[in-house]
Each structure stands twice: as structure tokens, then as C-alpha cells.
Design an enzyme around this catalytic site. Structure first.
Site, PDB file in Angstrom:
ATOM      1  N   THR A 164      40.731  -4.657  29.683  1.00 36.93           N
ATOM      2  CA  THR A 164      40.374  -4.094  28.364  1.00 36.93           C
ATOM      3  C   THR A 164      39.753  -2.718  28.619  1.00 36.93           C
ATOM      4  OG1 THR A 164      38.278  -5.312  28.380  1.00 36.93           O
ATOM      5  CG2 THR A 164      40.098  -6.290  27.167  1.00 36.93           C
TER       6      THR A 164
ATOM      7  N   LYS B 140      39.073  -9.675  35.333  1.00 32.63           N
ATOM      8  CA  LYS B 140      38.834  -8.507  34.484  1.00 32.63           C
ATOM      9  C   LYS B 140      37.439  -8.676  33.913  1.00 32.63           C
ATOM     10  CE  LYS B 140      38.929  -8.047  30.585  1.00 32.63           C
ATOM     11  NZ  LYS B 140      37.803  -8.033  29.571  1.00 32.63           N
TER      12      LYS B 140
ATOM     13  N   THR C 127      32.521 -15.346  35.327  1.00 37.08           N
ATOM     14  CA  THR C 127      32.807 -14.022  34.776  1.00 37.08           C
ATOM     15  C   THR C 127      33.611 -14.126  33.501  1.00 37.08           C
ATOM     16  OG1 THR C 127      33.820 -11.907  35.173  1.00 37.08           O
ATOM     17  CG2 THR C 127      34.947 -13.817  36.054  1.00 37.08           C
TER      18      THR C 127
ATOM     19  N   GLU D  35      31.241  -0.941  32.312  1.00 36.09           N
ATOM     20  CA  GLU D  35      31.608   0.078  31.321  1.00 36.09           C
ATOM     21  C   GLU D  35      30.797   1.353  31.519  1.00 36.09           C
ATOM     22  OE1 GLU D  35      33.403  -2.496  27.622  1.00 36.09           O
ATOM     23  OE2 GLU D  35      31.277  -2.023  27.621  1.00 36.09           O
TER      24      GLU D  35
ATOM     25  N   ASN E 280      31.019   1.521  23.748  1.00 42.18           N
ATOM     26  CA  ASN E 280      30.648   0.399  22.893  1.00 42.18           C
ATOM     27  C   ASN E 280      30.321   0.775  21.464  1.00 42.18           C
ATOM     28  OD1 ASN E 280      30.931  -1.996  24.526  1.00 42.18           O
ATOM     29  ND2 ASN E 280      29.595  -0.848  25.900  1.00 42.18           N
TER      30      ASN E 280
END
Lengths: 407, 407
Positions: B153, B179, B190, B276, B402
Site C-alpha cells: 500500500t 507488507k 504484522t 511511512e 496519513n
């Protein structure tokens, strides 16, 4: 109860000052003093962090063992945390300096520090600052405000509040100031908060009222999940209102608790709304939880969620993140019952019903998220308990402030 | 044990595919398939979030009650969480579609989703995607890599690892892909991770090895403190290595655990380093703690601290924040004993000794913090237990990603 102007100098007999001492910041006030003309009963709550700053250790001693307290000396810029024996001796020397100038016992002087961890405080500058503070102190509203400004670090506004209420025909005043913007996730209280009152109340009852009230006020605030080494909340009461002393949990005690709750809630919300880099105050109210403790954990979990906080900054009603945060709070509930609303002062829209997203208007939701005060209202449908928690959005500026803070 | 190229197709009998199904993303692959030519024993660990995505509920059933598992269908873009009955039916229909095309029972098909919470998945696009996946599947290294790419993603790199080891004269292979970049704070495992092996091992022992190992691997990772609704870690083992089946905790079991630990640690660190917006992998190793659990809590508290993460991004050795994070971890210790070092691959410098800051070189510390892999080494001097946790720095890009994610 009546809300009035001012803060720590609102109550009878209290004086304050703020001066430039050059501790670490240059070209701004960085030391503050609170002084009561009469000795005070003191109550306090302090950080639960195992790593406690030296002033926290000092103040715990004073609140627990000194017959009374009469002054508070505060500096901004250096936290005096992780400073070992030298740090504690610094507290003692600063209290002694204040005691000499004010002609009061050293063990009646509280000290508080906020700022960078690890650095030692410059004792000579502190002592010079104390002298200037004592010379500058005054009982005016302005003096209280200057003190509230002097204790700021990354705060963008000073924070104070005051109320009056009647006890036994006498007008009693309770006021306070606080600072706190980063490293805010109080586990006992906020970073630095000082309340002053002219009320006559027993030390034990004042401590009890304070300890109970912080659970639903300052302990429900989080800006970044980091519980500080320096969290300090102290109330000083000098009895100068001459009300009949409160020695039991009667109607008068309830009035004091009501005033205390108003001041603490007001200051807590001001702190949350002024979180580092924040553009919005984010309140989460959880209703109909199974227990009060559940309601607290659920609401606090939401305002602590980085993803939710970033979505608010982006004005994006990505409310699945709120449900996710409720889900990992450690509280058990039925996800298929939840109702979630987004609200501001003017509007309230239903985003989730029975745990499933509604067909709400994205633009309307985005408008609500663009408000200065955003509220998530969560109906758990598990019982009747409720709680509120306060935080803020997560912004570029939070990162900027904290990547740069020390330099 | 030997590290080899590849991931989920490294072990004998496993095929994979990744295709463009247009679920939510456009112009990129967004569905993946794992298929084993022989039925597999399956073990799994799943999110502890009370709000569980539909695929988590489906997979828990399959792992617990199906005689075996033989395929996994994964989509990226929509999480199928908070989607009620319709969401669960979608899992069932997707499994049925895969079952038809693969000629296997529907209850041997696992499904997994990652992406936005709240939205329903488009069933027609899923079904078309499944058909394409079955047509495209292959047992090549390349096919495994395409699958690893399709499940991303906000990840910036695909993540896979594989090893071989010998059991009873037979070469056994264990590979995996995962991922995860945001909403990462696994409490069971995870976000999405799939391991494949040709090992012959009893289902019970495989589950036990997995459940024990995640505690010190994936559960020690945090990117933003948000425990996902979708966390899934599944191991499939088809026995095609033809090793003597492992049915007790013997030497062979230890070899499997060693390989499992290597793969899980490798994937966990890759995930943390690709957090991220992250510019650095941030590892915290706590040594000489009183208990293993203490060591885990202490190290995880540090890598979760927003202030510490922002300081790393700013290359500012504001390590008081690390001591602060240790202090609020809930673990009791003596702050005046702590030793703290900052390290990278080439250097190690002492920042705190006996709980007090040393006279270290700021520039040298800043250089260490500018590395791709930064390590805080904390000596608690309370006992002999140790643990490692992995996170990343907090950057402008985390906020950007985000605040924008859904739009």
C-alpha cells in the site's frame, strides 16, 4: 460559581512575577515566581515516570513533609531532569535563595523546571533571576499573566483561568496557570500547572479532591503519548477568604470540587488545543460504555492515535481509524453496535451506525474537521458510563518543532 | 542455514501471482495469490484488535477448523474492515471463486485485505482478479516478487526473504513476504505476512513455534502505535521437502525455529525501516534488564516515543527523551544506573553514564543519527535479560502520507 479574569493572582494574598534570567532562551522571560503573603496548605500530584526530574523529587518532599508552602520558583528552558545529585542540589540552592529574599523557610519553597532533559541549570543565573523575581512581584492580574507567559516553552499562548464561588457567605477564589505543549501525556497531571486559592480547607481534603479530579481532567489529555519526567500540578491555599474551614465532605467541599473541576478542565483543554503544531483541539467523548474506566481508556485511545490525528489535520473523515483505535484500547465491546458521530459547535453527522459506515456527505464531514474544535462522539451501547479525552491533530509543525527543539 | 534469493515461491510446490484488478488503486497490481500444489498445514496469528476485519475472522476459522489450506488471495486498497455481514460474505465468495478456478475446497482458501477501513470491496472486480491470478500463477522467483509488490500500500519497497536448511538429509526451504508501513504496531503479528515452506511438521508444533516467535520479532515493531484491524501472519507448510516429519521438540524443531526467527526478524526489520515517511530504521536494544518482559517493554517504549522519533529525524541527539520513554514504560528500575549509547554500523558513543549526560561530541552523535540504521543501546544494570525493538523516525512525510491517504 462565576468565571472571572486572571489566573494565579486572582485569589487574595497571591503575588506573581516573570523575569528574563537568560537560563537558556535569550530575549524573553524565562523565570516565574508565585508567592503567597500567608503560608499555604499545599497539595500536589506528580509524574508517574520512573525517571523523575530533580524538582519533582524536591516538591514531593515539600508537599509531603513541610508544614506549609509559600512560594514557587519556576524556570523554562532546562528541565533539570537526568541531572543526578547536582540537579537536586540546584533545587535546594534555588529554594534557599528564594527563602532569603522572601524571608521564609527554604522548605516552604517549591521549584519547577521545564525544557531540555540532561543539561545542568546555571546556578548563578537562577539566583540572579530569583532576586529579580522577588523585586518584581505584584498581586495584579498583569503580574499573573506575565508569570504564565514566562513558563512557556513551545506553547503558543499562555494559559490561565479563574473562578469565584461562595462558601459560608464569603467569596472564595480559585485560579491557575499551566504550560504544556509537547511531551504531554500526563499520567498523574500535566507538565506544569499551579493553582492558587484563598480557600480555607484541610490539607487532606484538598489532596483528595486534587488526586480524584486529575483522573478525568489532566490525565485525559495527550498530545504525543510521551509522559514527561517533570509533570507537576500543585495547589496552594492560604485561607485568606476566611470561609469556615472545610474539614469534611459537605456541600462546601462539593463547591470546591466543582470549581477545581472547572479550572482543571479549562486548563487541560487549553493545553490540548495548543499542542505542538496543532491546528485543532480534538475531543473524543465516549458514551454508554460498560464502565467509567472503559470509557476513559476508549476515549484516550482515540485521541492518542497518530493515524486519526493525521487524518484530522488532512480534514479527511477516515473514521475507520477511530474504530481501529477503540479496538486496540484493551477494552472489550461489540464492534457491531458502535455509533460514531463527528461534531463541531454547529453540526453533528453520523459516520458509523451499527459498526458499518453510513452514506454520509464527505464534504460536510471535511468541513467539520476543518473546525478549531473537532469532536468525535462514540456511543458504545454497552452500558451507561461516559468520559471525555482531549488531544490535537498531528501536523508537519509537530515534526518540525521536535526535530529542531534543542538546537 | 543458508540465505537464498526469493520469497514465497522459494519452497517446493508453491506458486504465486500478482495482477491488476482495479479494486481501488488504478494502474498498478493490487491482487496477489499464493498457491501450493499440495495441501498445506497452516498456522496463524492475528490482530488482537477487538475490531477485526472480515478476512481475519475468515482466516481464523480456516486455520482452526479446516483440515488444510492450499491458497491465499490477497487484495490491497480496501481493508474489508468495519464492513459487517456483507464484508464477511465477500470473503466467502472470494474463497469460492478461487476454489472453483483452482479445483480445491473453498475452506482451504485464506483471504487477506489491506487498505482503507469502512469501504465495501467490489465483488465483481475481486472475482475477475481471482480468475486472472489463477491464470498467471507460476513457481518462479519472479512470480513471488510480483505478488510481494502487488500487496503493497504505502510501502516503498517489496519485502521478502528465504532460507534453506537441512533436516534428515533433506533440504528444507522457508520463505516469506510481508507488507506494512502504516498502522503498524502489531500485537499478535504484522499487518500482512505470509510464510511458505516445504517442511513436514505437525500443525501443533508449527503453531507453537509461530506464536512464540512473533513475541520477539513482529510484536517488537512499531511505526505509529496503531494496532491494525487486519494484522495477519500465516505459515503454510506442504511437506514436499520430504524430511522426516517433525512431531516433537527435537534438534530438527530447533532448526525450524532458527530459520523462522531469521525470516521473521528480517521481514520485521524491513517493515520498520520502510515505515511511512521514514528515513531511518531505529533499533533499540535493551540489555541487562531484570526480566525478559521488562526488556521488551523498555525497548518498545523507546521506539514508540514520538519525541525520540522526531529527534532522530532531526539528527539531534536529544537522548533525554529516550530516558524519559524508558521511565514511562511501566517498568521499575534505577535511573541512576543507566548507560546509554548511540550506535551505527561503524561507531558507538556513550551519551549517558549512571543516568547523567556525558560530555560527548554533538557532531559525532549527529552523524550517527544521520545513518540509515540507528541503534540505541541501553544498559539497565538490573539483571541479565535483553530484547530488541524496531521502529523508524517521525517525519514530515509520515504526516503527509496519513493526512492524504484516503484521497
Amino acid at each position: 460559581m462565576k468565571v472571572i479574569d486572571g489566573g494565579i493572582t486572582a485569589a487574595k494574598g497571591f503575588e506573581a512575577a516573570g523575569v528574563e534570567a537568560g537560563i537558556k532562551y535569550q530575549g524573553r522571560k524565562d523565570m516565574a515566581l508565585i508567592y503567597s503573603r500567608k503560608p499555604c496548605r499545599a497539595a500536589g500530584v506528580f509524574t508517574s515516570n520512573v525517571v523523575k526530574a530533580a524538582p519533582v523529587l524536591w516538591d514531593k518532599e515539600v508537599v509531603a513533609h513541610s508544614p506549609y508552602a509559600q512560594a514557587v520558583v519556576i524556570n523554562a528552558g532546562i528541565a533539570n531532569a537526568c541531572t543526578g545529585k547536582q540537579g537536586y542540589e540546584c533545587c535546594s540552592k534555588t529554594a534557599q535563595a528564594a527563602a532569603e529574599h522572601l524571608q521564609i523557610p527554604a522548605d516552604s519553597v517549591l521549584v519547577a523546571s521545564t525544557g531540555v532533559i540532561g543539561m545542568q541549570l546555571p546556578q548563578d543565573k537562577l539566583n540572579a533571576g530569583v532576586k529579580k523575581l522577588v523585586e518584581a512581584k505584584a498581586d495584579t492580574i498583569e503580574a499573573g499573566q506575565i508569570a504564565a507567559e514566562a513558563i512557556m516553552t513551545t506553547d503558543t499562548v499562555f494559559k490561565q483561568a479563574a473562578v469565584t464561588f461562595e462558601i459560608g457567605g464569603k467569596t472564595v477564589t480559585l485560579g491557575g496557570m499551566c504550560k504544556g505543549s509537547g511531551m504531554i501525556h500526563p499520567n498523574m497531571c500535566t507538565m506544569l500547572c499551579f493553582l492558587t486559592s484563598d480557600i480555607a480547607i484541610s490539607k487532606e481534603l484538598m489532596q483528595e479532591a486534587l488526586s480524584e479530579n486529575v483522573v478525568d481532567t489532566f490525565n485525559m489529555v495527550s498530545i504525543d503519548g510521551d509522559t514527561s519526567t517533570n509533570d507537576t500540578l500543585v495547589v496552594l491555599a492560604n485561607g485568606m477568604a476566611e470561609n469556615p474551614e472545610i474539614t469534611s465532605k459537605n456541600e462546601d467541599y462539593d463547591k470546591f470540587v466543582e470549581a477545581l473541576n472547572y479550572i482543571n478542565t479549562t486548563l487541560a483543554k487549553k493545553m490540548a488545543g495548543d499542542g505542538e503544531g496543532a491546528t485543532a483541539l480534538f475531543e473524543t467523548k465516549v458514551i454508554n460504555a460498560a464502565t467509567k474506566e472503559d470509557a476513559r481508556r476508549l476515549s484516550k485511545s482515540v485521541i492518542c492515535s497518530s493515524l486519526t490525528k493525521a487524518a484530522i489535520f488532512g480534514h479527511d473523515a477516515n473514521c475507520g481509524r477511530i474504530l481501529c483505535a477503540l479496538g486496540y484500547s484493551g477494552v472489550d465491546f461489540d464492534p457491531e453496535k458502535i455509533e460514531l458521530r463527528l461534531e463541531n459547535k454547529d453540526k453533528s453527522i453520523l459516520i458509523y451506525k451499527d459498526g458499518v459506515m453510513t452514506d454520509y456527505d464527505e464534504e460536510e464531514a471535511s468541513q467539520i474537521l476543518a473546525s478549531e474544535e473537532v469532536r468525535a462522539l462514540v456511543d458504545m451501547k454497552m452500558g451507561t458510563a461516559q468520559a471525555c479525552a482531549w488531544g490535537c491533530d498531528l501536523t508537519y509543525d509537530y515534526v518540525k518543532i521536535n526535530a529542531d527543539y534543542r538546537s
